[in-house]
Write a protein that holds these residues in place. Structure first.
Motif, PDB file in Angstrom:
ATOM      1  N   SER A 195      67.184  51.388  13.546  1.00 31.81           N
ATOM      2  CA  SER A 195      68.051  50.284  13.976  1.00 31.81           C
ATOM      3  C   SER A 195      68.597  50.529  15.375  1.00 31.81           C
ATOM      4  O   SER A 195      68.620  49.617  16.214  1.00 31.81           O
ATOM      5  CB  SER A 195      69.223  50.100  13.003  1.00 31.81           C
ATOM      6  OG  SER A 195      68.783  49.650  11.750  1.00 31.81           O
ATOM      7  N   GLU A 211      66.348  49.592  17.857  1.00 33.40           N
ATOM      8  CA  GLU A 211      65.978  48.172  17.715  1.00 33.40           C
ATOM      9  C   GLU A 211      64.592  47.998  17.115  1.00 33.40           C
ATOM     10  O   GLU A 211      63.905  47.005  17.370  1.00 33.40           O
ATOM     11  CB  GLU A 211      66.102  47.442  19.056  1.00 33.40           C
ATOM     12  CG  GLU A 211      67.519  47.463  19.609  1.00 33.40           C
ATOM     13  CD  GLU A 211      67.685  46.646  20.873  1.00 33.40           C
ATOM     14  OE1 GLU A 211      66.685  46.047  21.338  1.00 33.40           O
ATOM     15  OE2 GLU A 211      68.807  46.625  21.403  1.00 33.40           O
ATOM     16  N   TRP A 239      63.683  46.833  14.312  1.00 37.23           N
ATOM     17  CA  TRP A 239      64.304  46.118  13.194  1.00 37.23           C
ATOM     18  C   TRP A 239      63.405  46.021  11.970  1.00 37.23           C
ATOM     19  O   TRP A 239      63.868  46.146  10.839  1.00 37.23           O
ATOM     20  CB  TRP A 239      64.731  44.726  13.641  1.00 37.23           C
ATOM     21  CG  TRP A 239      65.623  44.704  14.830  1.00 37.23           C
ATOM     22  CD1 TRP A 239      65.407  44.054  16.014  1.00 37.23           C
ATOM     23  CD2 TRP A 239      66.879  45.382  14.991  1.00 37.23           C
ATOM     24  NE1 TRP A 239      66.434  44.272  16.898  1.00 37.23           N
ATOM     25  CE2 TRP A 239      67.365  45.086  16.286  1.00 37.23           C
ATOM     26  CE3 TRP A 239      67.637  46.212  14.167  1.00 37.23           C
ATOM     27  CZ2 TRP A 239      68.564  45.574  16.780  1.00 37.23           C
ATOM     28  CZ3 TRP A 239      68.837  46.701  14.646  1.00 37.23           C
ATOM     29  CH2 TRP A 239      69.294  46.382  15.927  1.00 37.23           C
ATOM     30  N   GLU A 272      64.396  47.428   8.452  1.00 39.34           N
ATOM     31  CA  GLU A 272      64.517  46.502   7.313  1.00 39.34           C
ATOM     32  C   GLU A 272      63.661  46.952   6.133  1.00 39.34           C
ATOM     33  O   GLU A 272      64.112  46.931   4.979  1.00 39.34           O
ATOM     34  CB  GLU A 272      64.116  45.090   7.743  1.00 39.34           C
ATOM     35  CG  GLU A 272      64.225  44.061   6.625  1.00 39.34           C
ATOM     36  CD  GLU A 272      63.774  42.677   7.054  1.00 39.34           C
ATOM     37  OE1 GLU A 272      63.345  41.905   6.173  1.00 39.34           O
ATOM     38  OE2 GLU A 272      63.851  42.358   8.257  1.00 39.34           O
ATOM     39  N   THR A 318      71.200  44.649   9.660  1.00 35.55           N
ATOM     40  CA  THR A 318      69.841  44.513  10.212  1.00 35.55           C
ATOM     41  C   THR A 318      69.412  43.050  10.230  1.00 35.55           C
ATOM     42  O   THR A 318      68.777  42.593  11.187  1.00 35.55           O
ATOM     43  CB  THR A 318      68.845  45.358   9.388  1.00 35.55           C
ATOM     44  OG1 THR A 318      69.252  46.737   9.447  1.00 35.55           O
ATOM     45  CG2 THR A 318      67.433  45.243   9.932  1.00 35.55           C
ATOM     46  N   TYR A 319      69.749  42.310   9.180  1.00 35.92           N
ATOM     47  CA  TYR A 319      69.485  40.865   9.183  1.00 35.92           C
ATOM     48  C   TYR A 319      70.217  40.191  10.348  1.00 35.92           C
ATOM     49  O   TYR A 319      69.666  39.322  11.037  1.00 35.92           O
ATOM     50  CB  TYR A 319      69.933  40.236   7.865  1.00 35.92           C
ATOM     51  CG  TYR A 319      69.003  40.485   6.689  1.00 35.92           C
ATOM     52  CD1 TYR A 319      67.631  40.631   6.869  1.00 35.92           C
ATOM     53  CD2 TYR A 319      69.505  40.549   5.392  1.00 35.92           C
ATOM     54  CE1 TYR A 319      66.786  40.849   5.797  1.00 35.92           C
ATOM     55  CE2 TYR A 319      68.668  40.762   4.302  1.00 35.92           C
ATOM     56  CZ  TYR A 319      67.306  40.913   4.511  1.00 35.92           C
ATOM     57  OH  TYR A 319      66.473  41.121   3.439  1.00 35.92           O
ATOM     58  N   ASN A 352      71.104  41.474  13.192  1.00 32.15           N
ATOM     59  CA  ASN A 352      70.463  41.821  14.468  1.00 32.15           C
ATOM     60  C   ASN A 352      69.143  41.089  14.692  1.00 32.15           C
ATOM     61  O   ASN A 352      68.659  41.025  15.816  1.00 32.15           O
ATOM     62  CB  ASN A 352      70.244  43.331  14.531  1.00 32.15           C
ATOM     63  CG  ASN A 352      71.536  44.093  14.760  1.00 32.15           C
ATOM     64  OD1 ASN A 352      72.373  43.679  15.555  1.00 32.15           O
ATOM     65  ND2 ASN A 352      71.726  45.200  14.057  1.00 32.15           N
ATOM     66  N   GLN A 353      68.584  40.564  13.618  1.00 32.12           N
ATOM     67  CA  GLN A 353      67.359  39.755  13.721  1.00 32.12           C
ATOM     68  C   GLN A 353      67.671  38.258  13.660  1.00 32.12           C
ATOM     69  O   GLN A 353      66.772  37.434  13.566  1.00 32.12           O
ATOM     70  CB  GLN A 353      66.400  40.125  12.581  1.00 32.12           C
ATOM     71  CG  GLN A 353      65.911  41.557  12.631  1.00 32.12           C
ATOM     72  CD  GLN A 353      65.001  41.889  11.458  1.00 32.12           C
ATOM     73  OE1 GLN A 353      63.793  41.681  11.508  1.00 32.12           O
ATOM     74  NE2 GLN A 353      65.588  42.399  10.380  1.00 32.12           N
TER      75      GLN A 353
END
Length: 392
Positions: free
Chosen positions: A267, A270, A272, A276, A307-308, A310-311
């Motif tokens: 994470s 990045e 992701w 995830e 994480t969700y 960040n996406q």
């Protein structure tokens, strides 16, 4: 005897992280002990009760654990006396339960009481007294009282180095705890220096596959991560995951923690999708092994939600964060510090989606609760006051 065999099997389950199986057997052991030995027999009061209480703590059954610990403490005080080693040991377990329930003053008061008793009876440099000093320091750390923790940990380290030597396991443990306190104060260079020494010494003395060595690798990896030394951190964490998978298996809680740490490093870089994928794996296994309401399961859920976020998967993040908040309220109560973290995360997700009214309402609650729970002068409360003023 049958009783001893069942008790030993329960311990094996506990060690393997199979706490539901351990609890089932420990309840059986307690019932048999009470029937065979009587409720006031030392083995019944100080061992069977205490083991079951420890498992309740692992399964996040704090009320059940506390009720048992009260019984244990009352019985051991009555049978063995208030200053017997078993009584003092039970007080330590009790204080740990207080800490995890957010009962800060209760935990610290009991730890200080313990330390005073041991200093008076055994002397300041006795191993049990040193252990109590270390426990109190850990309690200070748990409650973010880093200066108090650091002062005690330096004292414990100095005593251990003088009495048992710099490479003794107790000294290395003291050093590792002090490194963690440095870490949480942002003294990363100091933390890294100690962690490298502890890791190198443990590798040489007990080998790379030993649980203590693996913990040292994990801690050093976290320090590398916070300093943005991603490649160094990732390399160490992959090593830990692979060794733990081989030795204790994919489903052991320690393996899950290692996988979660690796996901965090992904994470930070990045990565992701890699993060995830691992976080979903950790969450699914945690729900099966530990249960849906276990703190580690809720932490796994919270990390996946980040994480969700960040996406830009806002709806998925919000759904998980609401679930985490509701379950933490149910388990810990409204005034536990973990509630503040959950509310802050959810408020951030509301803000990202432009749900300003929902975000503002939550942040007002957070600010009021921070003042009550942490105090008006706590750094987190001050930071939140500043953030709230700049936003609204």
């Amino acid at each position: 005897t049958t009783l001893t065999t069942i008790s030993n099997l329960a311990y094996i389950f506990w060690y393997l992280g199979k706490w539901m199986d351990a609890e089932h057997l420990q309840i059986l052991v307690l019932d048999m002990s009470q029937r065979i030995l009587s409720k006031e027999h030392p083995d019944t009061s100080s061992i069977a009760h205490a083991h079951l209480a420890s498992t309740f703590q692992k399964r996040n059954k704090w009320i059940d654990a506390e009720q048992l610990q009260i019984q244990v403490l009352d019985l051991t005080e009555m049978i063995l006396g208030g200053e017997h080693p078993h009584t003092l040991s039970n007080m330590i377990s009790f204080s740990i339960g207080y800490s995890f329930q957010g009962k800060v003053s209760n935990a610290e008061q009991m730890e200080m009481q313990l330390l005073n008793i041991k200093e008076r009876i055994l002397g300041k440099e006795h191993s049990d007294t040193i252990s109590s000093m270390s426990h109190l320091a850990s309690t200070y750390s748990f409650h973010c009282k880093w200066i108090f923790a650091e002062k005690l940990q330096i004292e414990v380290l100095d005593i251990n180095e003088r009495i048992v030597g710099k490479e003794h396991s107790d000294t290395l443990t003291s050093m590792a705890k002090l490194a963690s306190t440095y870490f949480f104060q942002g003294k990363f260079t100091d933390a890294e220096q100690l962690q490298i020494y502890v890791l190198d010494t443990r590798k040489r003395i007990i080998g790379i596959d030993h649980p203590d060595t693996l913990s040292s690798i994990s801690h050093l990896a976290n320090t590398y991560s916070i300093q943005r030394k991603w490649m160094d951190a990732e390399k160490l964490q992959i090593e830990v995951v692979n060794i733990r998978r081989k030795i204790i298996g994919e489903e052991h809680p320690d393996t899950l923690t290692s996988i979660a740490n690796l996901a965090s490093t992904y994470s930070f870089q990045e990565k992701w999708m890699d993060a995830e994928q691992l976080q979903i794996q950790v969450l699914n296994l945690s729900e099966i092994i530990l249960g849906k309401e276990h703190p580690h399961t809720l932490s796994a859920m919270a990390h996946l939600a980040i994480t969700y976020n960040n996406q830009k998967k806002w709806a998925d993040a919000e759904q998980l964060q609401i679930k985490v908040l509701d379950m933490r309220k149910k388990i810990f109560g409204i005034e536990h510090p973990a509630i503040l973290t959950s509310m802050a995360n959810l408020a951030g997700t509301y803000g990202q989606q432009g749900k300003w009214g929902d975000a503002e309402q939550l942040e007002i609650q957070i600010l009021k609760m921070s003042r009550t729970i942490l105090g008006k002068e706590h750094p987190i409360t001050i930071s939140r006051m500043s953030s709230f003023a700049s936003k609204w």
